[in-house]
Design a protein around this motif. Sequence first.
Motif, PDB file in Angstrom:
ATOM      1  N   PRO A  74       0.817  -1.207   0.000  1.00 27.63           N
ATOM      2  CA  PRO A  74       0.000   0.000   0.000  1.00 27.63           C
ATOM      3  C   PRO A  74       0.855   1.263   0.000  1.00 27.63           C
ATOM      4  O   PRO A  74       2.002   1.261   0.450  1.00 27.63           O
ATOM      5  CB  PRO A  74      -0.801  -0.123   1.300  1.00 27.63           C
ATOM      6  CG  PRO A  74       0.039  -0.980   2.186  1.00 27.63           C
ATOM      7  CD  PRO A  74       0.747  -1.938   1.281  1.00 27.63           C
ATOM      8  N   ALA A  75       0.281   2.333  -0.519  1.00 29.39           N
ATOM      9  CA  ALA A  75       0.981   3.617  -0.529  1.00 29.39           C
ATOM     10  C   ALA A  75       1.181   4.102   0.905  1.00 29.39           C
ATOM     11  O   ALA A  75       0.416   3.758   1.805  1.00 29.39           O
ATOM     12  CB  ALA A  75       0.167   4.617  -1.344  1.00 29.39           C
ATOM     13  N   PRO A  76       2.212   4.929   1.150  1.00 30.11           N
ATOM     14  CA  PRO A  76       3.203   5.375   0.158  1.00 30.11           C
ATOM     15  C   PRO A  76       4.260   4.317  -0.090  1.00 30.11           C
ATOM     16  O   PRO A  76       4.631   3.574   0.807  1.00 30.11           O
ATOM     17  CB  PRO A  76       3.813   6.599   0.837  1.00 30.11           C
ATOM     18  CG  PRO A  76       3.732   6.287   2.300  1.00 30.11           C
ATOM     19  CD  PRO A  76       2.441   5.525   2.485  1.00 30.11           C
ATOM     20  N   ALA A  77       4.741   4.279  -1.317  1.00 30.78           N
ATOM     21  CA  ALA A  77       5.806   3.343  -1.681  1.00 30.78           C
ATOM     22  C   ALA A  77       6.714   4.027  -2.692  1.00 30.78           C
ATOM     23  O   ALA A  77       6.878   3.573  -3.824  1.00 30.78           O
ATOM     24  CB  ALA A  77       5.218   2.061  -2.242  1.00 30.78           C
ATOM     25  N   ASP A  78       7.295   5.140  -2.256  1.00 30.16           N
ATOM     26  CA  ASP A  78       8.121   5.941  -3.153  1.00 30.16           C
ATOM     27  C   ASP A  78       9.598   5.570  -3.083  1.00 30.16           C
ATOM     28  O   ASP A  78      10.299   5.620  -4.088  1.00 30.16           O
ATOM     29  CB  ASP A  78       7.966   7.430  -2.824  1.00 30.16           C
ATOM     30  CG  ASP A  78       6.538   7.910  -3.036  1.00 30.16           C
ATOM     31  OD1 ASP A  78       5.917   7.449  -4.013  1.00 30.16           O
ATOM     32  OD2 ASP A  78       6.050   8.717  -2.226  1.00 30.16           O
ATOM     33  N   HIS A  79      10.084   5.214  -1.875  1.00 32.47           N
ATOM     34  CA  HIS A  79      11.493   4.860  -1.721  1.00 32.47           C
ATOM     35  C   HIS A  79      11.601   3.411  -1.264  1.00 32.47           C
ATOM     36  O   HIS A  79      11.092   3.050  -0.199  1.00 32.47           O
ATOM     37  CB  HIS A  79      12.199   5.778  -0.717  1.00 32.47           C
ATOM     38  CG  HIS A  79      13.627   5.383  -0.490  1.00 32.47           C
ATOM     39  ND1 HIS A  79      14.221   5.400   0.757  1.00 32.47           N
ATOM     40  CD2 HIS A  79      14.594   4.943  -1.349  1.00 32.47           C
ATOM     41  CE1 HIS A  79      15.480   4.998   0.655  1.00 32.47           C
ATOM     42  NE2 HIS A  79      15.729   4.721  -0.611  1.00 32.47           N
ATOM     43  N   ILE A  80      12.238   2.599  -2.087  1.00 31.67           N
ATOM     44  CA  ILE A  80      12.349   1.168  -1.807  1.00 31.67           C
ATOM     45  C   ILE A  80      13.813   0.815  -1.604  1.00 31.67           C
ATOM     46  O   ILE A  80      14.679   1.226  -2.383  1.00 31.67           O
ATOM     47  CB  ILE A  80      11.753   0.320  -2.957  1.00 31.67           C
ATOM     48  CG1 ILE A  80      10.242   0.532  -3.050  1.00 31.67           C
ATOM     49  CG2 ILE A  80      12.035  -1.165  -2.729  1.00 31.67           C
ATOM     50  CD1 ILE A  80       9.827   1.717  -3.861  1.00 31.67           C
ATOM     51  N   VAL A  81      14.093   0.065  -0.555  1.00 27.16           N
ATOM     52  CA  VAL A  81      15.430  -0.477  -0.336  1.00 27.16           C
ATOM     53  C   VAL A  81      15.440  -1.925  -0.819  1.00 27.16           C
ATOM     54  O   VAL A  81      14.606  -2.731  -0.403  1.00 27.16           O
ATOM     55  CB  VAL A  81      15.847  -0.402   1.145  1.00 27.16           C
ATOM     56  CG1 VAL A  81      17.175  -1.129   1.359  1.00 27.16           C
ATOM     57  CG2 VAL A  81      15.970   1.046   1.589  1.00 27.16           C
ATOM     58  N   ILE A 131      18.721   3.502   6.856  1.00 27.98           N
ATOM     59  CA  ILE A 131      18.161   3.912   5.575  1.00 27.98           C
ATOM     60  C   ILE A 131      16.639   3.815   5.662  1.00 27.98           C
ATOM     61  O   ILE A 131      16.075   2.711   5.622  1.00 27.98           O
ATOM     62  CB  ILE A 131      18.682   3.029   4.427  1.00 27.98           C
ATOM     63  CG1 ILE A 131      20.208   2.958   4.454  1.00 27.98           C
ATOM     64  CG2 ILE A 131      18.188   3.561   3.081  1.00 27.98           C
ATOM     65  CD1 ILE A 131      20.786   1.964   3.468  1.00 27.98           C
ATOM     66  N   PRO A 132      15.928   4.934   5.824  1.00 27.50           N
ATOM     67  CA  PRO A 132      14.463   4.886   5.866  1.00 27.50           C
ATOM     68  C   PRO A 132      13.911   4.375   4.538  1.00 27.50           C
ATOM     69  O   PRO A 132      14.510   4.577   3.472  1.00 27.50           O
ATOM     70  CB  PRO A 132      14.073   6.351   6.097  1.00 27.50           C
ATOM     71  CG  PRO A 132      15.308   7.019   6.592  1.00 27.50           C
ATOM     72  CD  PRO A 132      16.453   6.304   5.956  1.00 27.50           C
ATOM     73  N   CYS A 133      12.763   3.720   4.594  1.00 25.23           N
ATOM     74  CA  CYS A 133      12.176   3.178   3.367  1.00 25.23           C
ATOM     75  C   CYS A 133      10.670   3.075   3.494  1.00 25.23           C
ATOM     76  O   CYS A 133      10.109   3.011   4.591  1.00 25.23           O
ATOM     77  CB  CYS A 133      12.759   1.807   3.055  1.00 25.23           C
ATOM     78  SG  CYS A 133      12.433   0.551   4.310  1.00 25.23           S
TER      79      CYS A 133
END
Length: 505
Positions: free
Chosen positions: A5-12, A274-276
Amino acid sequence: MRTVPAPADHIVVVGAGLAGLSAALHLLGAGRQVTIVERDDHPGGRAGRLDLDGFHIDTGPTVLTMPELLDETFASVGESLADRLDLVPLHPAYRAAFADGSTIDVHTDPTAMVEEVRRVAGDRDANGYLRLRAWLRRLYQAQLRRFIDVNFDSPLTLISPELARLAALGGFGRLAPTIAGFLSDERLQRIFSFQSLYAGVSPQRALAAYAVIAYMDTVAGVYFPRGGMRALGTALAGAAADAGARLRYGSTVSRLERRSDRITAVLTAEGERIPCDAVILTMDLPMAYRLLGRAPLRPVPLRFSPSAVVLHAGTSRTWPELSHHTISFGHAWHATFDEIINQGRVMSDPSLLISRPTATDPALAPDGAHLHYVLAPCPNLRAAPIDWRQTAPRYRDELIQTLQQRGLAGFANAILTEHLVTPADWSRQGHAFGTPFATAHTFAQTGPFRPRNMVAGLRNAVLAGCGTTPGVGLPTVVISGKLAAARVTGASRTARRPTVISGSH
């Protein structure tokens, strides 16, 4: 399809192996920000590398098939395979050498292969080969879009016209008897069924659907990238970096920060946080589950594939009877699988994969030298807790003796440098139970029954790699990265464009 589910802008993405890099490129193409965290100081993962005394050794897969899947991955960020890799098609794809002294060259060109089959087995099997080839193509077409390149949320997803088509093709029969229905010569039967061992199942027990691996090897074609298989990771990582990915090499993920049912950050042993918005884990399943702090929800333990001992040998000479890839079969066949899978013993009469990459790219070795890769399947550490520190030197000598008895006279004296890899070494690299081939493709671990790539109880943790869907092998690992990215982006399938492959033909 279940998605993050959103938000999913930054993925590690944890792991810069082929699955992780494939996922990263598809995410970047969908406009996501991506950070890739890799413990090694280079990309590639299982497609590893070792530089030793001037020899450039590939320590992972040696067989490259289905390059269009790589091209699709590059295309997700507007690039092409031809811009990043120089692929050479191998002719023959393999040479099969048998204990009776006979050899069969495996050609992907139908005319050449018909003539080769006619030479060794006569008109009946030549006609049978053409029927087998047509069946393999239909089998692949029936499986790719519905059973391989697809995210499963439930076994009910299987219920479709394609399932009936696969059943009608005999995909739920057994592999060995199915191949024998086309070819009477036992040597040919071996050539079109040995691939099931890499899926962790003997040809006698494997589903006939796994003949799709033989399609990839013997019909679609086998290739080799100049610079070695290590060039795959380098090319994919280069495309990811150029598309905006941040790559952290030499960083080991030590912990996942969690809030309720979401992963909020990745923490490294080097002290970085590293936030994600989501995380994609590409290591072996047991390691991923330990990092997640949970066990897989399965009624029975996961079953793992056999392992392999690999001897890398840089030599002062080579042998003309070796092709780029040569399969050296012993007299034993059925007993070989029984020893490895059921008895937990090394092969008493081994069948070996011998790769000679310098046949295609001499630059992988010093001038006048040659590089040989000898793979001997063996039990994993769960099936046979062999003390490889004690066993390795003796088994190495036995392998070399076998090679010399099968025509590679003087192999021992020609060795300039060598490196032996055993299940204990695979285990130290993080491969569960010392096997680089991950979870086996038993029926209970196939398709929708294979560990899924969405983690139960977490909304934004996704798995990729050979332990999850669709499974083991370089083509399927590349697909697994695409499927993991789709869990984040919600992307539907897109049509593949034609592949343009550079290299000599």
